[in-house]
Design a protein around this motif. Structure first.
Motif, PDB file in Angstrom:
ATOM      1  N   MET A 260     -61.826  25.581 -25.876  1.00 24.53           N
ATOM      2  CA  MET A 260     -62.361  26.693 -26.641  1.00 24.53           C
ATOM      3  C   MET A 260     -62.804  26.201 -28.021  1.00 24.53           C
ATOM      4  SD  MET A 260     -60.494  30.282 -27.209  1.00 24.53           S
ATOM      5  CE  MET A 260     -60.617  31.132 -28.716  1.00 24.53           C
ATOM      6  N   LYS A 261     -63.969  26.611 -28.427  1.00 22.71           N
ATOM      7  CA  LYS A 261     -64.535  26.188 -29.701  1.00 22.71           C
ATOM      8  C   LYS A 261     -63.826  26.889 -30.862  1.00 22.71           C
ATOM      9  CE  LYS A 261     -68.827  25.956 -32.206  1.00 22.71           C
ATOM     10  NZ  LYS A 261     -70.067  26.607 -32.473  1.00 22.71           N
ATOM     11  N   ARG A 262     -63.519  26.131 -31.882  1.00 26.27           N
ATOM     12  CA  ARG A 262     -62.883  26.698 -33.074  1.00 26.27           C
ATOM     13  C   ARG A 262     -63.914  27.417 -33.928  1.00 26.27           C
ATOM     14  NH1 ARG A 262     -58.428  22.193 -34.962  1.00 26.27           N
ATOM     15  NH2 ARG A 262     -57.055  22.593 -33.211  1.00 26.27           N
ATOM     16  N   SER A 263     -63.507  28.538 -34.503  1.00 27.16           N
ATOM     17  CA  SER A 263     -64.399  29.309 -35.373  1.00 27.16           C
ATOM     18  C   SER A 263     -64.504  28.638 -36.743  1.00 27.16           C
ATOM     19  CB  SER A 263     -63.868  30.733 -35.545  1.00 27.16           C
ATOM     20  OG  SER A 263     -62.689  30.708 -36.340  1.00 27.16           O
ATOM     21  N   GLU A 264     -65.504  29.041 -37.490  1.00 30.17           N
ATOM     22  CA  GLU A 264     -65.673  28.532 -38.862  1.00 30.17           C
ATOM     23  C   GLU A 264     -64.441  28.861 -39.704  1.00 30.17           C
ATOM     24  OE1 GLU A 264     -68.492  26.991 -40.296  1.00 30.17           O
ATOM     25  OE2 GLU A 264     -69.361  26.837 -38.304  1.00 30.17           O
ATOM     26  N   ALA A 265     -63.911  30.073 -39.528  1.00 30.99           N
ATOM     27  CA  ALA A 265     -62.742  30.485 -40.304  1.00 30.99           C
ATOM     28  C   ALA A 265     -61.526  29.619 -39.963  1.00 30.99           C
ATOM     29  CB  ALA A 265     -62.441  31.958 -40.059  1.00 30.99           C
ATOM     30  N   GLU A 266     -61.335  29.331 -38.684  1.00 30.35           N
ATOM     31  CA  GLU A 266     -60.203  28.493 -38.292  1.00 30.35           C
ATOM     32  C   GLU A 266     -60.346  27.086 -38.870  1.00 30.35           C
ATOM     33  OE1 GLU A 266     -57.897  26.643 -34.395  1.00 30.35           O
ATOM     34  OE2 GLU A 266     -59.575  28.011 -34.069  1.00 30.35           O
ATOM     35  N   ILE A 267     -61.522  26.512 -38.754  1.00 27.74           N
ATOM     36  CA  ILE A 267     -61.760  25.165 -39.286  1.00 27.74           C
ATOM     37  C   ILE A 267     -61.509  25.139 -40.792  1.00 27.74           C
ATOM     38  CG2 ILE A 267     -63.546  23.418 -39.705  1.00 27.74           C
ATOM     39  CD1 ILE A 267     -64.743  24.353 -36.927  1.00 27.74           C
ATOM     40  N   PHE A 268     -62.031  26.143 -41.487  1.00 26.68           N
ATOM     41  CA  PHE A 268     -61.877  26.245 -42.939  1.00 26.68           C
ATOM     42  C   PHE A 268     -60.399  26.357 -43.306  1.00 26.68           C
ATOM     43  CE2 PHE A 268     -61.873  28.426 -47.015  1.00 26.68           C
ATOM     44  CZ  PHE A 268     -62.946  27.874 -47.693  1.00 26.68           C
ATOM     45  N   ALA A 269     -59.680  27.265 -42.632  1.00 24.88           N
ATOM     46  CA  ALA A 269     -58.261  27.480 -42.933  1.00 24.88           C
ATOM     47  C   ALA A 269     -57.442  26.225 -42.647  1.00 24.88           C
ATOM     48  CB  ALA A 269     -57.732  28.660 -42.124  1.00 24.88           C
ATOM     49  N   ARG A 270     -57.699  25.584 -41.523  1.00 19.98           N
ATOM     50  CA  ARG A 270     -56.945  24.370 -41.179  1.00 19.98           C
ATOM     51  C   ARG A 270     -57.182  23.270 -42.211  1.00 19.98           C
ATOM     52  NH1 ARG A 270     -54.420  24.023 -36.374  1.00 19.98           N
ATOM     53  NH2 ARG A 270     -54.772  25.714 -34.875  1.00 19.98           N
ATOM     54  N   LYS A 271     -58.391  23.176 -42.708  1.00 23.31           N
ATOM     55  CA  LYS A 271     -58.711  22.160 -43.722  1.00 23.31           C
ATOM     56  C   LYS A 271     -57.883  22.386 -44.986  1.00 23.31           C
ATOM     57  CE  LYS A 271     -62.355  21.341 -46.945  1.00 23.31           C
ATOM     58  NZ  LYS A 271     -63.616  21.862 -47.398  1.00 23.31           N
ATOM     59  N   PHE A 272     -57.816  23.633 -45.443  1.00 19.80           N
ATOM     60  CA  PHE A 272     -57.094  23.910 -46.684  1.00 19.80           C
ATOM     61  C   PHE A 272     -55.577  23.898 -46.503  1.00 19.80           C
ATOM     62  CE2 PHE A 272     -61.172  25.082 -48.414  1.00 19.80           C
ATOM     63  CZ  PHE A 272     -61.048  24.714 -49.746  1.00 19.80           C
ATOM     64  N   HIS A 273     -55.092  24.240 -45.333  1.00 14.73           N
ATOM     65  CA  HIS A 273     -53.642  24.287 -45.104  1.00 14.73           C
ATOM     66  C   HIS A 273     -53.087  22.977 -44.541  1.00 14.73           C
ATOM     67  CE1 HIS A 273     -52.831  28.509 -46.017  1.00 14.73           C
ATOM     68  NE2 HIS A 273     -53.946  28.832 -45.386  1.00 14.73           N
ATOM     69  N   ILE A 274     -53.924  21.955 -44.431  1.00 16.71           N
ATOM     70  CA  ILE A 274     -53.471  20.691 -43.854  1.00 16.71           C
ATOM     71  C   ILE A 274     -52.258  20.155 -44.629  1.00 16.71           C
ATOM     72  CG2 ILE A 274     -54.940  19.104 -45.168  1.00 16.71           C
ATOM     73  CD1 ILE A 274     -55.413  17.809 -42.263  1.00 16.71           C
ATOM     74  N   GLY A 275     -51.262  19.715 -43.889  1.00 19.32           N
ATOM     75  CA  GLY A 275     -50.047  19.178 -44.492  1.00 19.32           C
ATOM     76  C   GLY A 275     -48.982  20.231 -44.762  1.00 19.32           C
ATOM     77  N   GLN A 276     -49.334  21.505 -44.740  1.00 19.57           N
ATOM     78  CA  GLN A 276     -48.346  22.558 -44.952  1.00 19.57           C
ATOM     79  C   GLN A 276     -47.577  22.804 -43.654  1.00 19.57           C
ATOM     80  OE1 GLN A 276     -50.486  25.984 -46.424  1.00 19.57           O
ATOM     81  NE2 GLN A 276     -50.499  25.206 -48.514  1.00 19.57           N
ATOM     82  N   MET A 277     -46.305  23.122 -43.819  1.00 21.93           N
ATOM     83  CA  MET A 277     -45.449  23.341 -42.658  1.00 21.93           C
ATOM     84  C   MET A 277     -44.878  24.756 -42.684  1.00 21.93           C
ATOM     85  SD  MET A 277     -45.723  20.414 -41.196  1.00 21.93           S
ATOM     86  CE  MET A 277     -44.429  20.235 -39.995  1.00 21.93           C
ATOM     87  N   TYR A 278     -44.604  25.263 -41.527  1.00 14.50           N
ATOM     88  CA  TYR A 278     -43.929  26.554 -41.342  1.00 14.50           C
ATOM     89  C   TYR A 278     -42.731  26.224 -40.470  1.00 14.50           C
ATOM     90  CZ  TYR A 278     -43.715  31.674 -40.699  1.00 14.50           C
ATOM     91  OH  TYR A 278     -43.361  33.005 -40.708  1.00 14.50           O
ATOM     92  N   GLY A 279     -41.600  26.032 -41.125  1.00 11.32           N
ATOM     93  CA  GLY A 279     -40.466  25.455 -40.412  1.00 11.32           C
ATOM     94  C   GLY A 279     -40.770  23.989 -40.160  1.00 11.32           C
ATOM     95  N   ASN A 280     -40.720  23.586 -38.902  1.00 12.51           N
ATOM     96  CA  ASN A 280     -41.004  22.180 -38.580  1.00 12.51           C
ATOM     97  C   ASN A 280     -42.349  22.006 -37.866  1.00 12.51           C
ATOM     98  OD1 ASN A 280     -40.322  23.346 -36.173  1.00 12.51           O
ATOM     99  ND2 ASN A 280     -38.812  21.809 -35.579  1.00 12.51           N
ATOM    100  N   LYS A 281     -43.211  23.019 -37.956  1.00 10.57           N
ATOM    101  CA  LYS A 281     -44.521  22.972 -37.303  1.00 10.57           C
ATOM    102  C   LYS A 281     -45.643  23.129 -38.329  1.00 10.57           C
ATOM    103  CE  LYS A 281     -42.772  24.928 -33.026  1.00 10.57           C
ATOM    104  NZ  LYS A 281     -42.789  26.069 -32.130  1.00 10.57           N
ATOM    105  N   PRO A 282     -46.820  22.607 -38.017  1.00 10.90           N
ATOM    106  CA  PRO A 282     -47.956  22.806 -38.929  1.00 10.90           C
ATOM    107  C   PRO A 282     -48.212  24.303 -39.160  1.00 10.90           C
ATOM    108  CG  PRO A 282     -48.499  21.182 -37.263  1.00 10.90           C
ATOM    109  CD  PRO A 282     -47.185  21.793 -36.856  1.00 10.90           C
TER     110      PRO A 282
END
Length: 159
Positions: free
Chosen positions: A1-23
């Motif tokens: 499934m193709k990632r949306s622009e919003a998902e790509i954008f959000a993942r770029k800015f949140h890279i390295g952040q964790m929620y518990g022990n998961k990205p």
């Protein structure tokens, strides 16, 4: 499934952040997106808002970055209203949410996901606050929701 622009954008800015022990993007943002996508009133822009809902508050992203990236006014306004800025009181934050049903819808599901993962009562209170706003809005989208913001604030300020 193709990632949306919003998902790509959000993942770029949140890279390295964790929620518990998961990205963060996988453990939280994707869950909010999934919950929002099941809401019967959700529109495509709500999915974008769900991906982006924490990008200003939790990263060095700005509203200007969202605008430059080409996100719509509806999306940018909702993300701004979902952001509690340091200088903003909780009462003002609640007012902004109450005025923007797009932001309120995403915040409801954000709180739901946070409550499911943490059990913290403050998230349940957010859901209790947002549910009547959404019910009023969707029942009559022409009339903005009118809620007792001060009463709600009194309930929340002790949390």
């Amino acid at each position: 499934m193709k990632r949306s622009e919003a998902e790509i954008f959000a993942r770029k800015f949140h890279i390295g952040q964790m929620y518990g022990n998961k990205p963060y993007a996988d453990a939280h943002l994707a869950k909010v997106v999934e919950a929002v996508s099941k809401d019967p009133f959700a529109q495509p822009e709500h999915i974008e808002i769900a991906w982006l809902h924490d990008v200003i508050e939790d990263t060095d992203c700005s509203i200007g970055d969202l605008i430059t990236a080409g996100f719509s006014t509806v999306v940018c306004n909702a993300v701004a209203d979902l952001t509690r800025f340091e200088e903003e009181s909780y009462l003002d934050y609640l007012r902004n949410l109450a005025r923007n049903p797009d932001a309120a819808l995403v915040k409801y599901w954000d709180s739901y996901c946070n409550y499911q993962s943490s059990g913290k009562l403050k998230y349940k209170h957010n859901m209790d606050y947002l549910a009547p706003i959404l019910e009023m809005y969707w029942a009559n989208p022409i009339t903005p929701a009118v809620v007792d913001i001060y009463g709600i604030y009194e309930k929340y300020k002790s949390l």
